[in-house]
Design a protein around this motif. Structure first.
Motif, mmCIF file in Angstrom:
data_model
loop_
_atom_site.group_PDB
_atom_site.id
_atom_site.type_symbol
_atom_site.label_atom_id
_atom_site.label_comp_id
_atom_site.label_asym_id
_atom_site.label_seq_id
_atom_site.Cartn_x
_atom_site.Cartn_y
_atom_site.Cartn_z
ATOM 1 N N ASP A 117 76.930 48.453 89.753
ATOM 2 C CA ASP A 117 78.211 47.897 89.327
ATOM 3 C C ASP A 117 78.330 46.433 89.731
ATOM 4 O O ASP A 117 77.544 45.916 90.519
ATOM 5 N N GLY A 118 79.321 45.785 89.158
ATOM 6 C CA GLY A 118 79.574 44.388 89.465
ATOM 7 C C GLY A 118 80.881 43.962 88.835
ATOM 8 O O GLY A 118 81.507 44.718 88.074
ATOM 9 N N VAL A 119 81.313 42.765 89.161
ATOM 10 C CA VAL A 119 82.551 42.207 88.589
ATOM 11 C C VAL A 119 82.198 40.926 87.845
ATOM 12 O O VAL A 119 81.531 40.036 88.381
ATOM 13 N N GLY A 149 70.095 43.229 90.599
ATOM 14 C CA GLY A 149 70.232 44.541 91.211
ATOM 15 C C GLY A 149 69.091 45.463 90.825
ATOM 16 O O GLY A 149 68.344 45.217 89.873
ATOM 17 N N THR A 150 68.947 46.547 91.565
ATOM 18 C CA THR A 150 67.890 47.520 91.315
ATOM 19 C C THR A 150 68.455 48.931 91.338
ATOM 20 O O THR A 150 69.428 49.209 92.045
ATOM 21 N N LEU A 151 67.853 49.813 90.555
ATOM 22 C CA LEU A 151 68.246 51.216 90.538
ATOM 23 C C LEU A 151 67.509 52.016 91.604
ATOM 24 O O LEU A 151 67.868 53.148 91.888
ATOM 25 N N ASP A 152 66.463 51.431 92.156
ATOM 26 C CA ASP A 152 65.680 52.077 93.204
ATOM 27 C C ASP A 152 65.126 50.976 94.102
ATOM 28 O O ASP A 152 64.433 50.078 93.618
ATOM 29 N N PRO A 153 65.404 51.029 95.404
ATOM 30 C CA PRO A 153 64.953 49.958 96.301
ATOM 31 C C PRO A 153 63.438 49.757 96.301
ATOM 32 O O PRO A 153 62.954 48.673 96.627
ATOM 33 N N ALA A 154 62.688 50.801 95.939
ATOM 34 C CA ALA A 154 61.234 50.696 95.949
ATOM 35 C C ALA A 154 60.673 50.165 94.624
ATOM 36 O O ALA A 154 59.454 50.030 94.482
ATOM 37 N N HIS A 155 61.562 49.885 93.672
ATOM 38 C CA HIS A 155 61.121 49.470 92.338
ATOM 39 C C HIS A 155 61.642 48.078 92.044
ATOM 40 O O HIS A 155 62.472 47.522 92.774
ATOM 41 N N THR A 157 63.595 44.850 90.285
ATOM 42 C CA THR A 157 64.966 44.606 89.854
ATOM 43 C C THR A 157 65.021 44.531 88.329
ATOM 44 O O THR A 157 63.994 44.412 87.659
ATOM 45 N N LEU A 158 66.243 44.568 87.791
ATOM 46 C CA LEU A 158 66.395 44.415 86.342
ATOM 47 C C LEU A 158 65.920 43.031 85.899
ATOM 48 O O LEU A 158 65.358 42.883 84.805
ATOM 49 N N LEU A 159 66.139 42.026 86.722
ATOM 50 C CA LEU A 159 65.692 40.676 86.388
ATOM 51 C C LEU A 159 64.163 40.612 86.354
ATOM 52 O O LEU A 159 63.574 39.956 85.485
ATOM 53 N N GLU A 160 63.520 41.310 87.280
ATOM 54 C CA GLU A 160 62.059 41.349 87.271
ATOM 55 C C GLU A 160 61.544 42.089 86.039
ATOM 56 O O GLU A 160 60.499 41.740 85.488
ATOM 57 N N THR A 161 62.277 43.093 85.603
ATOM 58 C CA THR A 161 61.920 43.785 84.357
ATOM 59 C C THR A 161 62.003 42.825 83.179
ATOM 60 O O THR A 161 61.086 42.747 82.352
ATOM 61 N N VAL A 232 70.203 48.326 78.520
ATOM 62 C CA VAL A 232 68.868 48.290 77.918
ATOM 63 C C VAL A 232 67.812 47.955 78.962
ATOM 64 O O VAL A 232 66.739 48.593 79.014
ATOM 65 N N LEU A 233 68.091 46.976 79.822
ATOM 66 C CA LEU A 233 67.121 46.632 80.865
ATOM 67 C C LEU A 233 66.958 47.766 81.866
ATOM 68 O O LEU A 233 65.858 47.978 82.405
ATOM 69 N N SER A 234 68.027 48.515 82.125
ATOM 70 C CA SER A 234 67.916 49.677 83.009
ATOM 71 C C SER A 234 66.991 50.727 82.405
ATOM 72 O O SER A 234 66.185 51.350 83.111
ATOM 73 N N LEU A 235 67.111 50.939 81.094
ATOM 74 C CA LEU A 235 66.226 51.882 80.406
ATOM 75 C C LEU A 235 64.763 51.460 80.572
ATOM 76 O O LEU A 235 63.907 52.276 80.949
ATOM 77 N N ILE A 236 64.469 50.197 80.280
ATOM 78 C CA ILE A 236 63.090 49.726 80.388
ATOM 79 C C ILE A 236 62.626 49.758 81.842
ATOM 80 O O ILE A 236 61.463 50.093 82.138
ATOM 81 N N ASN A 237 63.519 49.431 82.761
ATOM 82 C CA ASN A 237 63.207 49.472 84.183
ATOM 83 C C ASN A 237 62.757 50.876 84.598
ATOM 84 O O ASN A 237 61.762 51.045 85.321
ATOM 85 N N ILE A 238 63.458 51.889 84.117
ATOM 86 C CA ILE A 238 63.119 53.280 84.448
ATOM 87 C C ILE A 238 61.801 53.680 83.808
ATOM 88 O O ILE A 238 60.958 54.349 84.433
ATOM 89 N N LEU A 239 61.591 53.308 82.549
ATOM 90 C CA LEU A 239 60.329 53.639 81.884
ATOM 91 C C LEU A 239 59.149 52.998 82.618
ATOM 92 O O LEU A 239 58.088 53.621 82.772
ATOM 93 N N ARG A 240 59.324 51.779 83.091
ATOM 94 C CA ARG A 240 58.263 51.112 83.842
ATOM 95 C C ARG A 240 58.023 51.806 85.180
ATOM 96 O O ARG A 240 56.892 51.833 85.687
#
Length: 443
Positions: A117-119, A149-155, A157-161, A232-240
């Motif tokens: 989340d964010g503002v 931000g990241t959905l998993d600390p071991a993976h 970030t969305l920006l890196e994706t 969309v980036l979260s989706l690709i982040n998870i697939l990666r």
């Protein structure tokens, strides 16, 4: 155009409009759809089906809530962005009696959610302790923070994706700094503009959200674009994450579902081809290791395609949803879409070819619900919007199995994984407003 001398309270203005040549000329230029007996027959197709179902479903949904901020400036506002990724173990559904509505507790116990989340600031909102700051600068930096931000600390970030799938691309846009004459030069993280003012640029400026930022009105639309790119980036982040050799076997028995179309619109639409390329790359890797492509689709609950589906699934004798049998599949090709759904010359460039990384499929589920499914483009055959052969939709039958199995009676045309994802991502109006008030120390 200024019109003078019209007495609106007497109705003379309406009379003037009715007799206006411009109005009559405009009406005369509108092309109307041909509803004669020669219109296109909906392209119903047969899809090979079996009893396959995934072990787990990953559903992604997001929401934004925009609220006025009372800081002394007119029109000040901000939006909360909430993204939810829900992992659902559908083996728990095996104990449910078919055609019965299960207890909500069953759904609560079978999913696990991760949220981001964010503002997002809007007009007339600046950072505390940043003299000379501008609302658009605050907005740009916030987008950078959210996508860091990241959905998993071991993976990653969305920006890196984003960086990984667009590697080597240089943005051809104007510098986002007001009055700067330099061209924007892509960089990593935050860095300084080359001009003499040396103001801060952000890697996410390449997404061009700032070009739609409105300093004199609402920014709900651009905040929605940020939400969509985050989804969309979260989706690709998870697939990666799953493409790792130790985890790639999970892709064989997993379905990925995104709320809405598989597409990116507006200023950041340029990333759609890169997203499509990455999906094809990971799908090819899955095909090599698992013997099957990715199972990925989006679900649309409204819009032109859903309206068209309702229009054609009709008979005068029995009314709505009476023409097609349950489990009917319609795959419109580019020519059919141009003639019947998105008005343009039938030989024009296919609708959505620049913004979509999925193909439209209209499906009437086993329980009679309507679904507009976006089947991910996972191979070169799917990139041809005229091609509706099975090779362009290698896992369509599996996607339809998932839709039939997880359609819910709780909502019209509902789909349980997205209902659960939305439950985690939805922001109650009162609660959301209180969060914003607390962030800005408002009473």
């Amino acid at each position: 155009m200024t019109v003078t001398g019209i007495q609106h309270e007497t109705g003379e203005g309406l009379i003037a409009l009715q007799s206006s040549k411009a109005i009559h000329d405009f009406e005369g230029t509108i092309e109307t759809k041909d509803n004669s007996a020669t219109k296109d027959t909906p392209p119903v197709v047969e899809v090979a089906r079996n009893g396959w179902l995934p072990i787990r479903v990953v559903a992604i949904d997001g929401s934004t809530l925009t609220h006025k901020v009372k800081n002394g400036f007119p029109g000040a506002e901000a939006s909360i962005l909430m993204l939810s990724v829900v992992f659902i173990d559908i083996t728990e559904l095996a104990s449910i009696v078919p055609h019965e509505i299960p207890s909500p507790r069953v759904f609560n116990d079978m999913d696990k959610a991760t949220t981001l989340d964010g503002v997002l600031p809007g007009a007339n909102v600046v950072r505390v302790g940043a003299p000379g700051d501008a609302p658009v600068t605050f907005f740009r930096s916030t987008v950078q923070d959210i996508l860091s931000g990241t959905l998993d600390p071991a993976h990653e970030t969305l920006l890196e994706t984003l960086r990984a799938i667009t590697v080597g691309r240089q943005a051809d846009i104007a510098c986002p700094i007001v009055d700067c004459k330099e061209k924007y030069k892509s960089g990593t993280g935050s860095y300084k503009c080359d001009c003499e003012r040396k103001q801060t640029l952000f890697e996410t400026d390449a997404l061009r959200f700032h070009e739609r930022f409105n300093e004199l009105g609402s920014n709900g639309e651009v905040h929605g674009e940020v939400r969509r790119v985050t989804e969309v980036l979260s989706l690709i982040n998870i697939l990666r994450y799953f493409e790792n050799e130790k985890r790639i076997h999970y892709l064989k028995n997993c379905a990925f579902v995104l709320d809405g179309p598989l597409a990116v619109f507006g200023q950041p639409a340029w990333i759609a081809p890169y997203v499509q390329r990455e999906i094809q790359r990971i799908s090819a890797k899955s095909l090599k290791h698992n013997g099957c492509d990715l199972l990925l689709f989006g679900i649309e609950k409204s819009g032109q395609y859903m309206t068209h589906f309702s229009d054609i699934d009709w008979t005068d004798e029995r009314g709505p949803r009476s023409k097609f049998d349950s489990q009917t599949v319609i795959i419109p090709n580019a020519k059919y879409i141009n003639r019947n759904i998105v008005f343009r010359p039938e030989d024009a460039k296919p609708s959505g070819i620049d913004t979509y990384f999925g193909r439209k499929v209209l499906y009437k589920t086993a329980n009679g619900s309507h679904a507009v499914l976006n089947s991910a483009i996972v191979n070169s055959e799917g990139t041809d919007f005229h091609n509706t052969s099975p090779s362009a939709f290698p896992r369509l039958g599996d996607a339809l199995n998932v839709l039939d199995h997880l359609s819910t009676y709780l909502y019209e045309d509902g789909f349980m994984p997205l209902v659960r994802a939305h439950a985690h991502a939805a922001i109650p109006l009162k609660q959301g407003a209180e969060i914003l008030r607390s962030l800005f120390n408002l009473s």
